[in-house]
Write a protein that holds these residues in place. Structure first.
Motif, PDB file in Angstrom:
ATOM      1  N   ILE A  85      -6.879  -1.198   9.789  1.00 36.57           N
ATOM      2  CA  ILE A  85      -7.598  -2.161   8.953  1.00 36.57           C
ATOM      3  C   ILE A  85      -7.696  -1.638   7.525  1.00 36.57           C
ATOM      4  O   ILE A  85      -7.433  -2.360   6.561  1.00 36.57           O
ATOM      5  N   GLU A  86      -8.064  -0.377   7.391  1.00 40.86           N
ATOM      6  CA  GLU A  86      -8.195   0.220   6.058  1.00 40.86           C
ATOM      7  C   GLU A  86      -6.870   0.176   5.303  1.00 40.86           C
ATOM      8  O   GLU A  86      -6.823  -0.155   4.120  1.00 40.86           O
ATOM      9  N   LEU A  87      -5.787   0.493   5.989  1.00 37.37           N
ATOM     10  CA  LEU A  87      -4.460   0.474   5.372  1.00 37.37           C
ATOM     11  C   LEU A  87      -4.126  -0.923   4.848  1.00 37.37           C
ATOM     12  O   LEU A  87      -3.684  -1.078   3.706  1.00 37.37           O
ATOM     13  N   PHE A  88      -4.372  -1.949   5.651  1.00 34.32           N
ATOM     14  CA  PHE A  88      -4.082  -3.311   5.225  1.00 34.32           C
ATOM     15  C   PHE A  88      -4.979  -3.741   4.068  1.00 34.32           C
ATOM     16  O   PHE A  88      -4.534  -4.427   3.144  1.00 34.32           O
ATOM     17  N   ILE A  89      -6.246  -3.360   4.099  1.00 27.39           N
ATOM     18  CA  ILE A  89      -7.163  -3.714   3.013  1.00 27.39           C
ATOM     19  C   ILE A  89      -6.723  -3.057   1.712  1.00 27.39           C
ATOM     20  O   ILE A  89      -6.667  -3.700   0.658  1.00 27.39           O
ATOM     21  N   ARG A  90      -6.403  -1.779   1.774  1.00 24.76           N
ATOM     22  CA  ARG A  90      -5.973  -1.072   0.561  1.00 24.76           C
ATOM     23  C   ARG A  90      -4.657  -1.634   0.031  1.00 24.76           C
ATOM     24  O   ARG A  90      -4.467  -1.765  -1.185  1.00 24.76           O
ATOM     25  N   ASP A  91      -3.740  -1.977   0.934  1.00 18.65           N
ATOM     26  CA  ASP A  91      -2.460  -2.539   0.521  1.00 18.65           C
ATOM     27  C   ASP A  91      -2.665  -3.888  -0.176  1.00 18.65           C
ATOM     28  O   ASP A  91      -2.069  -4.159  -1.212  1.00 18.65           O
ATOM     29  N   GLU A  92      -3.534  -4.712   0.387  1.00 18.09           N
ATOM     30  CA  GLU A  92      -3.821  -6.007  -0.226  1.00 18.09           C
ATOM     31  C   GLU A  92      -4.472  -5.838  -1.601  1.00 18.09           C
ATOM     32  O   GLU A  92      -4.132  -6.554  -2.550  1.00 18.09           O
ATOM     33  N   THR A 123     -10.090 -16.237  19.469  1.00 17.55           N
ATOM     34  CA  THR A 123     -10.380 -16.066  18.046  1.00 17.55           C
ATOM     35  C   THR A 123      -9.583 -14.888  17.505  1.00 17.55           C
ATOM     36  O   THR A 123      -9.179 -13.999  18.239  1.00 17.55           O
ATOM     37  N   SER A 124      -9.388 -14.915  16.211  1.00 10.97           N
ATOM     38  CA  SER A 124      -8.730 -13.792  15.555  1.00 10.97           C
ATOM     39  C   SER A 124      -9.689 -12.623  15.569  1.00 10.97           C
ATOM     40  O   SER A 124     -10.862 -12.765  15.259  1.00 10.97           O
ATOM     41  N   MET A 125      -9.190 -11.451  15.950  1.00 11.88           N
ATOM     42  CA  MET A 125     -10.105 -10.318  16.006  1.00 11.88           C
ATOM     43  C   MET A 125     -10.397  -9.775  14.627  1.00 11.88           C
ATOM     44  O   MET A 125     -11.409  -9.154  14.403  1.00 11.88           O
ATOM     45  N   LEU A 126      -9.518 -10.005  13.671  1.00 12.13           N
ATOM     46  CA  LEU A 126      -9.706  -9.445  12.335  1.00 12.13           C
ATOM     47  C   LEU A 126      -9.035 -10.311  11.304  1.00 12.13           C
ATOM     48  O   LEU A 126      -8.065 -11.001  11.589  1.00 12.13           O
ATOM     49  N   VAL A 127      -9.508 -10.212  10.110  1.00 13.18           N
ATOM     50  CA  VAL A 127      -8.878 -10.923   9.013  1.00 13.18           C
ATOM     51  C   VAL A 127      -7.464 -10.395   8.784  1.00 13.18           C
ATOM     52  O   VAL A 127      -6.593 -11.125   8.329  1.00 13.18           O
ATOM     53  N   VAL A 128      -7.190  -9.148   9.120  1.00 15.30           N
ATOM     54  CA  VAL A 128      -5.865  -8.555   8.891  1.00 15.30           C
ATOM     55  C   VAL A 128      -4.924  -8.755  10.066  1.00 15.30           C
ATOM     56  O   VAL A 128      -3.767  -8.363   9.994  1.00 15.30           O
ATOM     57  N   GLU A 129      -5.380  -9.388  11.120  1.00 20.36           N
ATOM     58  CA  GLU A 129      -4.564  -9.504  12.331  1.00 20.36           C
ATOM     59  C   GLU A 129      -3.216 -10.160  12.068  1.00 20.36           C
ATOM     60  O   GLU A 129      -2.195  -9.730  12.601  1.00 20.36           O
ATOM     61  N   GLU A 130      -3.194 -11.191  11.225  1.00 22.38           N
ATOM     62  CA  GLU A 130      -1.932 -11.887  10.966  1.00 22.38           C
ATOM     63  C   GLU A 130      -0.935 -11.021  10.211  1.00 22.38           C
ATOM     64  O   GLU A 130       0.245 -11.306  10.193  1.00 22.38           O
ATOM     65  N   LYS A 131      -1.392  -9.935   9.601  1.00 23.29           N
ATOM     66  CA  LYS A 131      -0.496  -9.040   8.873  1.00 23.29           C
ATOM     67  C   LYS A 131       0.083  -7.944   9.774  1.00 23.29           C
ATOM     68  O   LYS A 131       0.997  -7.247   9.375  1.00 23.29           O
ATOM     69  N   MET A 132      -0.466  -7.807  10.956  1.00 21.57           N
ATOM     70  CA  MET A 132       0.004  -6.766  11.866  1.00 21.57           C
ATOM     71  C   MET A 132       1.339  -7.158  12.494  1.00 21.57           C
ATOM     72  O   MET A 132       1.535  -8.325  12.822  1.00 21.57           O
ATOM     73  N   PRO A 133       2.235  -6.205  12.676  1.00 20.67           N
ATOM     74  CA  PRO A 133       3.441  -6.494  13.455  1.00 20.67           C
ATOM     75  C   PRO A 133       3.019  -6.966  14.854  1.00 20.67           C
ATOM     76  O   PRO A 133       1.985  -6.553  15.380  1.00 20.67           O
TER      77      PRO A 133
END
Length: 123
Positions: free
Chosen positions: A84-91, A46-56
């Motif tokens: 996670i916080e960085l990706f959420i704020r960026d989105e 399973t995907s560990m996080l909703v932001v996982e696909e955005k990670m390098p």
């Protein structure tokens, strides 16, 4: 209260999920998809996080290895929370800019109260 740790002093995927969910709820009152308790625990497939696909890919591999193989230590938890916080704020920034663009407004300029209300409605 401390999290259950393995012989190496690290926490498993379930404890990682719990601690990150608790962190975001307490600090920001955020319910992060993929962290919020939904009756299913993280698993290797399973995907560990909703932001996982955005990670390098290298960062994604690092965290997946930590979460599902070695376990997470405190520094890993802090780094993953910050990521996670960085990706959420960026989105959120991208979505807000998109709302401005939809209304043909300059996101760097001053806007009226009515325009601000419109931006929030679109956002």
């Amino acid at each position: 209260k401390t999290l259950p740790k393995n012989d190496q002093g690290s926490v498993d995927a379930a404890a990682t999920q719990y601690s990150l969910n608790r962190f975001f709820l307490q600090k920001y009152r955020w319910r992060v998809r993929g962290l919020a308790l939904s009756g299913t625990a993280w698993g290797k497939n399973t995907s560990m996080l909703v932001v996982e696909e955005k990670m390098p890919s290298g960062l994604r591999r690092y965290f997946r290895d930590r979460v599902f193989q070695q376990g997470m230590v405190q520094q890993d938890l802090a780094a993953l929370a910050a990521t996670i916080e960085l990706f959420i704020r960026d989105e959120a920034k991208q979505e807000l800019r998109s709302a401005y663009k939809t209304l043909d407004l300059n996101p760097e300029g001053k806007i009226s109260w009515d325009s601000a209300r419109d931006v929030l409605n679109v956002y």
